[in-house]
Design a protein around this motif. Structure first.
Motif, short mmCIF file in Angstrom:
data_model
loop_
_atom_site.label_atom_id
_atom_site.label_comp_id
_atom_site.label_asym_id
_atom_site.label_seq_id
_atom_site.Cartn_x
_atom_site.Cartn_y
_atom_site.Cartn_z
N GLU A 163 0.83 -1.21 0.00
CA GLU A 163 0.00 0.00 0.00
C GLU A 163 0.87 1.26 0.00
O GLU A 163 0.57 2.23 -0.70
CB GLU A 163 -0.90 0.00 1.24
N GLU B 24 2.42 1.67 -3.47
CA GLU B 24 1.42 2.15 -4.43
C GLU B 24 1.09 3.62 -4.20
O GLU B 24 0.88 4.37 -5.17
CB GLU B 24 0.14 1.30 -4.32
N ARG B 25 1.08 4.05 -2.96
CA ARG B 25 0.81 5.46 -2.67
C ARG B 25 1.94 6.33 -3.22
O ARG B 25 1.69 7.38 -3.83
CB ARG B 25 0.66 5.66 -1.15
N ARG C 130 3.87 5.49 -5.71
CA ARG C 130 3.80 5.39 -7.17
C ARG C 130 2.74 6.33 -7.71
O ARG C 130 2.95 6.96 -8.77
CB ARG C 130 3.52 3.94 -7.57
N SER C 131 1.63 6.47 -7.03
CA SER C 131 0.55 7.35 -7.50
C SER C 131 0.99 8.81 -7.52
O SER C 131 0.45 9.62 -8.27
CB SER C 131 -0.69 7.18 -6.63
N LEU C 132 2.01 9.14 -6.69
CA LEU C 132 2.52 10.50 -6.64
C LEU C 132 3.75 10.71 -7.51
O LEU C 132 4.34 11.79 -7.52
CB LEU C 132 2.85 10.86 -5.18
N GLY C 133 4.17 9.66 -8.21
CA GLY C 133 5.32 9.75 -9.08
C GLY C 133 6.65 9.68 -8.37
O GLY C 133 7.70 9.97 -8.97
#
Length: 279
Positions: A267, A270-271, A273-276
């Motif tokens: 998790e 992924e968090r 990754r979602s922010l680059g």
């Protein structure tokens, strides 16, 4: 019990000569052996506060004691080592710190992930480490402990985990392309890793990473310490990083790692990754 586990963890040492070799591979005529041996002496220090004599450095590196004496004298003169008041034992000097600071300035990735991984360490109440591939090891470039965490393992930034015997090592190997991984596993076997055990452990961990994004290590590194690890990709592909969460086996059981710790690790990734922050 908790103190006993922490004490046993603190007693674990690295293989004395499981560092990068100070000899050229495949007859490389460009390889400067004297330079490699000097760097091998610096690698013998397992934490910033450790003080070692020439005899101990020779034992850890496998280099002859007269060679070590000349190298420590040179490194002392250049500021890479300091000595104690009696002048018989050496520690890492300020020039090493300058190199470390330069690395961190050039590679902001560890600083970018810091707040996310500190929150993760607090959530799981365990050690969270960011490791970077270096030779036949993953070296800790950042380490976080949970706020309020009561059991502390004696590992610090700069600590080296052997690739062949750690969940972090298996996660790191899984992040390499086939050619890099094949070459590195060949080196691990040549360095003394049990070929059958290495291959079996890697296949098992690679299958777990393919299925869940993380692998679970039950006593791979030490019988009293369990871990979960996952590869993590810095933007631009600079370096091969992996994350691990580790702690005493009686707390981080296999069930806890698979059903709670591992999913929380994914998790967090992924968090980011979602922010680059990670690829």
């Amino acid at each position: 019990m908790a103190q006993a586990v922490a004490a046993r963890a603190g007693a674990i040492t690295q293989d004395s000569i499981a560092q990068n070799s100070a000899e050229p591979e495949d007859g490389d005529r460009q390889f400067v052996t004297a330079l490699a041996r000097g760097l091998q002496v610096l690698r013998a220090f397992r934490d910033a506060a450790e003080m070692l004599g020439n005899r101990e450095i020779a034992a850890r590196t496998g280099l002859p004691k007269p060679t070590v004496s000349r190298l420590t004298h040179t490194l002392l003169s250049l500021g890479y080592l300091v000595h104690d008041p009696e002048g018989e034992r050496y520690g890492l000097g300020p020039a090493v710190l300058a190199l470390s600071a330069a690395f961190l300035r050039q590679n902001s990735f560890p600083q970018m992930v810091k707040p996310f991984l500190q929150d993760l360490a607090t959530a799981v109440q365990a050690h969270v480490a960011l490791g970077l591939l270096d030779g036949l090891s993953s070296v800790y470039v950042q380490l976080w402990r949970g706020q309020g965490q009561r059991i502390v393992l004696s590992s610090e930034v700069g600590y080296r985990l052997p690739l062949a015997r750690s969940a972090m090592g298996m996660a790191t190997l899984s992040s390499l392309d086939e050619a890099e991984r094949t070459a590195l596993m060949t080196r691990l076997r040549r360095d003394g890793a049990d070929a059958a055990r290495l291959d079996q452990t890697y296949r098992h961990c690679a299958a777990e990473i393919a299925a869940h994004g993380f692998c679970v290590g039950i006593g791979i590194w030490h019988q009293d310490i369990n871990a979960v690890a996952a590869p993590i990709h810095a933007p631009g592909g600079r370096g091969h990083f992996a994350l691990n969460i580790s702690g005493p086996a009686f707390l981080l059981t296999e069930e806890v790692l698979r059903n709670d710790t591992g999913p929380k690790l994914m998790e967090t990734i992924e968090r980011m990754r979602s922010l680059g922050i990670v690829d």
